[in-house]
Structures are given as structure tokens and as C-alpha cells.
Scaffold this motif. Structure first.
Motif, PDB file in Angstrom:
ATOM      1  N   ARG A   1       4.725   3.867  -8.399  1.00  0.00           N
ATOM      2  CA  ARG A   1       3.606   3.929  -8.927  1.00  0.00           C
ATOM      3  C   ARG A   1       3.142   5.383  -9.307  1.00  0.00           C
ATOM      4  NH1 ARG A   1      -1.059   1.581  -4.666  1.00  0.00           N
ATOM      5  NH2 ARG A   1       0.919   0.510  -4.062  1.00  0.00           N
TER       6      ARG A   1
ATOM      7  N   THR B   1      -0.164   9.417  -2.342  1.00  0.00           N
ATOM      8  CA  THR B   1      -1.566   9.319  -2.792  1.00  0.00           C
ATOM      9  C   THR B   1      -2.114  10.390  -3.494  1.00  0.00           C
ATOM     10  OG1 THR B   1      -2.267   9.805  -0.334  1.00  0.00           O
ATOM     11  CG2 THR B   1      -1.786   7.529  -0.888  1.00  0.00           C
ATOM     12  N   ASP B   2      -1.884  11.741  -2.931  1.00  0.00           N
ATOM     13  CA  ASP B   2      -2.257  12.903  -3.662  1.00  0.00           C
ATOM     14  C   ASP B   2      -1.728  13.005  -5.020  1.00  0.00           C
ATOM     15  OD1 ASP B   2      -3.685  13.778  -1.317  1.00  0.00           O
ATOM     16  OD2 ASP B   2      -2.174  15.420  -0.848  1.00  0.00           O
TER      17      ASP B   2
ATOM     18  N   GLN C   1       6.451   2.482  -3.648  1.00  0.00           N
ATOM     19  CA  GLN C   1       5.449   3.544  -3.647  1.00  0.00           C
ATOM     20  C   GLN C   1       5.582   4.515  -4.388  1.00  0.00           C
ATOM     21  OE1 GLN C   1       4.608   4.352   0.595  1.00  0.00           O
ATOM     22  NE2 GLN C   1       5.291   2.519   1.143  1.00  0.00           N
TER      23      GLN C   1
ATOM     24  N   ARG D   1       1.169  10.472   2.199  1.00  0.00           N
ATOM     25  CA  ARG D   1      -0.173  11.292   1.702  1.00  0.00           C
ATOM     26  C   ARG D   1       0.307  12.195   0.318  1.00  0.00           C
ATOM     27  NH1 ARG D   1      -3.509  16.367   3.891  1.00  0.00           N
ATOM     28  NH2 ARG D   1      -4.956  16.188   2.103  1.00  0.00           N
TER      29      ARG D   1
ATOM     30  N   GLU E   1      -4.037  -3.798  -5.323  1.00  0.00           N
ATOM     31  CA  GLU E   1      -2.890  -3.800  -4.248  1.00  0.00           C
ATOM     32  C   GLU E   1      -2.975  -5.328  -3.776  1.00  0.00           C
ATOM     33  OE1 GLU E   1      -2.375   0.712  -2.750  1.00  0.00           O
ATOM     34  OE2 GLU E   1      -3.679  -0.715  -1.384  1.00  0.00           O
TER      35      GLU E   1
ATOM     36  N   LYS F   1       0.937  -1.356  -0.131  1.00  0.00           N
ATOM     37  CA  LYS F   1      -0.122   0.033  -0.016  1.00  0.00           C
ATOM     38  C   LYS F   1       0.802   1.005   0.020  1.00  0.00           C
ATOM     39  CE  LYS F   1      -3.833  -1.958   2.551  1.00  0.00           C
ATOM     40  NZ  LYS F   1      -4.895  -2.187   1.326  1.00  0.00           N
ATOM     41  N   VAL F   2       0.351   2.209  -0.478  1.00  0.00           N
ATOM     42  CA  VAL F   2       1.132   3.486  -0.277  1.00  0.00           C
ATOM     43  C   VAL F   2       0.673   4.208   0.842  1.00  0.00           C
ATOM     44  CG1 VAL F   2       1.198   5.968  -1.412  1.00  0.00           C
ATOM     45  CG2 VAL F   2       1.173   3.945  -3.118  1.00  0.00           C
ATOM     46  N   LYS F   3       1.702   4.579   1.700  1.00  0.00           N
ATOM     47  CA  LYS F   3       1.275   5.050   2.970  1.00  0.00           C
ATOM     48  C   LYS F   3       1.335   6.650   2.894  1.00  0.00           C
ATOM     49  CE  LYS F   3       2.476   0.679   5.029  1.00  0.00           C
ATOM     50  NZ  LYS F   3       3.554  -0.098   4.380  1.00  0.00           N
TER      51      LYS F   3
ATOM     52  N   ILE G   1      -0.693  10.361  -7.027  1.00  0.00           N
ATOM     53  CA  ILE G   1      -1.675   9.240  -7.614  1.00  0.00           C
ATOM     54  C   ILE G   1      -2.789   9.520  -7.901  1.00  0.00           C
ATOM     55  CG2 ILE G   1      -2.395   6.777  -7.193  1.00  0.00           C
ATOM     56  CD1 ILE G   1       0.238   6.661  -5.614  1.00  0.00           C
ATOM     57  N   ARG G   2      -3.699  10.149  -7.157  1.00  0.00           N
ATOM     58  CA  ARG G   2      -5.028  10.458  -7.320  1.00  0.00           C
ATOM     59  C   ARG G   2      -5.182  11.590  -8.450  1.00  0.00           C
ATOM     60  NH1 ARG G   2      -6.285  12.401  -2.546  1.00  0.00           N
ATOM     61  NH2 ARG G   2      -5.837  10.586  -1.744  1.00  0.00           N
TER      62      ARG G   2
END
Length: 159
Positions: A138, A17-18, A135, A14, A37, A10-12, A20-21
Motif C-alpha cells: 500500500r 501508517t505514518d 500492508q 505505525r 479496506e 488493515k495496516v497495523k 501512508i498518511r
């Protein structure tokens, strides 16, 4: 067109994840994107090779279970081909023109990919001979897929 990013862990963070989103949102203009995942195995630093092989095999079984039979599989491997962005875009476009409608990009765990996953690969892709955290990889991968679509569609994108 369907694109799946299949990855271990998992990407932990933030900030990742921002990013990637953001690229997932941008890619929605050209494809359906799924990020799948699978669980990673815990490993001890300096574990014996047999233990590392067992970890790769377990993670590999989880990855292979998520790959559709008819998908074109692109594994990220240090030993893979290193095209520039234009060449990658041309390769993806040629495959799409030839009938590929689903790409599965596979990012392994910290110990890499099992031989079984590498055997299932249709194309081994490398971004560098350097090692990147999976991570972060990705996000880098999504940016390059986005760049490929921009190039295919003759749309401007910063260099």
C-alpha cells in the motif's frame, strides 16, 4: 481526479501508517484519495486449495462490491505488466486525457485476487515478480502514484 486504493485487511504497523498518511497528504495536491479496506479472511498455513479458493472468492466479493461501475480498475498482480515509473506515469496520463476520472487500485489479500476481481480489472500492474506484504505494498503503491503525478507535472523528484 479521484484515486481509490481498495485493499484487503488493515495496516497495523505505525511506521507504515505514518508513511501512508504522508503520501496521502502529498497526493492531495492532484487528486482526491480514498483508502477503502475490506475484511480479510483468516487462513491456515497449508490449507487445501479448495479452502484457499473459497477465501479468495469471499475477499473478492467484498472487493467487487466496493468498485464503482465507471472506475478504471488497476489490479496489483505478480503476473501483471511491469512498467518503470515514467511508463506508468505516461499510461495514467494517457488514460486521464482519454476521460478516465477515477482510478481504483486493488491490492488483494495474502492469497491474491479471485478470478472475478482479475476479470473486472482493466489493467494488471506488477511492481516485481517478488511477493511483498500487502500492508507494505500500500505504501509502495502510494509512493509510485505520487511519483507519477510529479512526472506528469514536470516537477522534480528524487531518482
Amino acid at each position: 481526479m479521484k484515486v481509490t486504493i481498495l485493499c484487503v485487511g488493515k495496516v497495523k504497523e505505525r511506521y507504515l501508517t505514518d508513511g501512508i498518511r504522508e503520501y496521502a497528504k502529498r497526493l492531495s495536491a492532484w487528486c482526491t484519495l480514498d483508502i477503502v479496506e475490506v475484511a480479510d479472511e483468516k487462513t491456515v498455513e497449508g490449507a487445501p486449495e479448495a479452502e484457499e479458493d473459497a477465501v479468495r472468492r469471499k475477499e473478492g466479493q467484498r472487493l467487487l462490491a466496493k468498485i464503482p461501475d465507471r472506475a478504471f480498475v488497476i489490479t496489483l498482480e505478480i503476473e501483471g505488466e511491469m512498467p518503470d515509473s515514467v511508463a506508468l506515469s505516461k499510461k495514467l496520463q494517457k488514460l486521464m486525457t482519454g476521460g478516465v476520472s477515477h482510478f481504483v487500485f486493488v491490492i488483494g489479500g495474502s492469497l491474491g485476487l479471485s478470478p472475478e476481481v482479475r476479470k473486472r480489472s482493466d489493467y494488471a500492474l506488477s511492481f516485481s515478480r517478488m511477493t511483498f506484504p500487502h500492508q507494505l505494498m500500500r505504501l509502495i503503491l502510494l509512493e509510485q502514484i505520487y511519483r507519477s503525478f510529479k512526472i506528469m507535472n514536470h516537477e522534480p523528484y528524487h531518482k
